[in-house]
Design an enzyme around this catalytic site. Sequence first.
Site, short mmCIF file in Angstrom:
data_model
loop_
_atom_site.label_atom_id
_atom_site.label_comp_id
_atom_site.label_asym_id
_atom_site.label_seq_id
_atom_site.Cartn_x
_atom_site.Cartn_y
_atom_site.Cartn_z
N GLU A 207 44.43 57.29 3.69
CA GLU A 207 43.59 58.47 4.20
C GLU A 207 42.68 58.97 3.30
O GLU A 207 41.61 59.19 3.70
CB GLU A 207 44.84 59.40 4.17
CG GLU A 207 44.26 60.74 4.93
CD GLU A 207 45.48 61.94 5.12
OE1 GLU A 207 46.45 61.42 4.41
OE2 GLU A 207 45.02 62.93 5.58
N ASP B 27 41.13 70.95 4.38
CA ASP B 27 42.31 72.19 4.37
C ASP B 27 42.27 72.88 2.93
O ASP B 27 42.58 74.05 2.95
CB ASP B 27 43.56 71.72 4.65
CG ASP B 27 43.72 70.85 5.98
OD1 ASP B 27 42.77 70.60 6.43
OD2 ASP B 27 44.83 70.35 6.24
C1 DGY Z 1 47.62 68.80 8.49
O1 DGY Z 1 48.57 69.26 9.21
O2 DGY Z 1 47.53 68.50 7.26
C2 DGY Z 1 46.44 68.89 9.22
O3 DGY Z 1 45.34 68.92 8.28
C3 DGY Z 1 45.98 70.37 9.92
O4 DGY Z 1 45.16 69.97 11.13
#
Ligand code: DGY
Length: 426
Positions: A393, A164
């Site tokens: 994560e 992201d």
């Molecule tokens: C989040 O919400 O952080 C996700 O990576 C988007 O899919």
Amino acid sequence: MVAQTLVDHAVEIIRSNDQGTYTVPTHGLYPFQWNWDSALTALGISFFDEERAWTELSTLMDHQWEDGMVPHIVFHKEDEGYFPGPDVWQTSRKVPTSGISQPPVAGFAARKLFERAKDSTVSVQQAKQLLPKIDAWHDWFYRCRDPKRTGLVALIHPWESGRDNSVDWDLAFQRVPTDGVMPFQRRDLQHADASHRPTQAQYERYIYLVQLFRSLNWDNSKLHDASPFQIVDPGFNAILIRSCADLADLADELGETEIAARNRARAEKGARAMETLWSDTHNQYLCFDRRLGKSVDNPSIAGLLAVVAAVPQNRAMQIGARIMELGETCRYLVPSQPATSPHFDGKRYWRGPVWLIVNYLISDGLKRANQIDVAERIISDSLDLIANSGFAEYYDPNTGEPCGGKSFTWTAAMVIEFLTQARAQT
Ligand code: DGY
């Protein structure tokens, strides 16, 4: 911790996140089904329940759009704890979904499930049902995200990459405006440390893009050209190329020669085009900004993940050497951004942290290219992280600090893979 204890713990985590026909990445932060999380999780599940592993994939593919797109989130149930939810996406699906896709690992995962299946009746039946759907998804990518037929697809939203807030997007994000962005309240910060997550400025741009695509009614014949963000990512393309090649092999096994031929042709064309992303300066592949017509001058993990596809042997060796070099500058491989980079941030999502799923995909590719020592170092670092810091994560590559969500499904799945599959093959 001995291997068996780690595997037991991993199974327990996956079971605790299991919703019956799909698995949430972790409770709280991600309360729905995510696309590539699910497909990679299916690999871990196959260790203890083969049929349930296939179900993970088939549930995902049941939510494929008519045009072939497989969404990045399926909102199976309502949950106020996540933003942006269905009311923001407004994709008009019976079971709401997001409107963008994610790295297509389903073909890769389906082939692995098929190869390791003990129950061949179930696996033939399941694989036959999945084949045309995954084939249609691959077709969708090349049709809608490569309109000029270059052989490489572009991402139109950072969430599609899974990475992201990568440094790779910084320059392109300067072009994404924020005017007209709806007021919103983030929910991720209720579940995770703000210093581990994307910034507010990035979120505003994520939402700008969602609103733009929504205003075009999620019509995929328009979205690519309309997006101010069009990035060709070597890691993403390599995953697609590998999945096409794996689907072709699987289709051959099942006597589906047309699906096999189509996917083999896609993989071959993609592999040739990948070479245009190689950088002699950085000794790895780089992203390409399709809007600017220029490569992105940042040696992120995307260009190393490229080895998951069958790249030329000299490229695999150069990538192996580059990863070993990175290993001199941080404790745990593979950092998502080099620790020596001025943009490195060891705890902030994809701007430095180590992710086990990427480690898995890179080590799988390296082993196929006979780069066994590098693959082993990556696997060993991954298992050290788990033993020292639990099933997070992602992790700080210098300190090993666990970051983001906890009791994380795909991290657990990768531990099972490393301990029961990846090690066994070498
Ligand atoms: C989040 O919400 O952080 C996700 O990576 C988007 O899919």
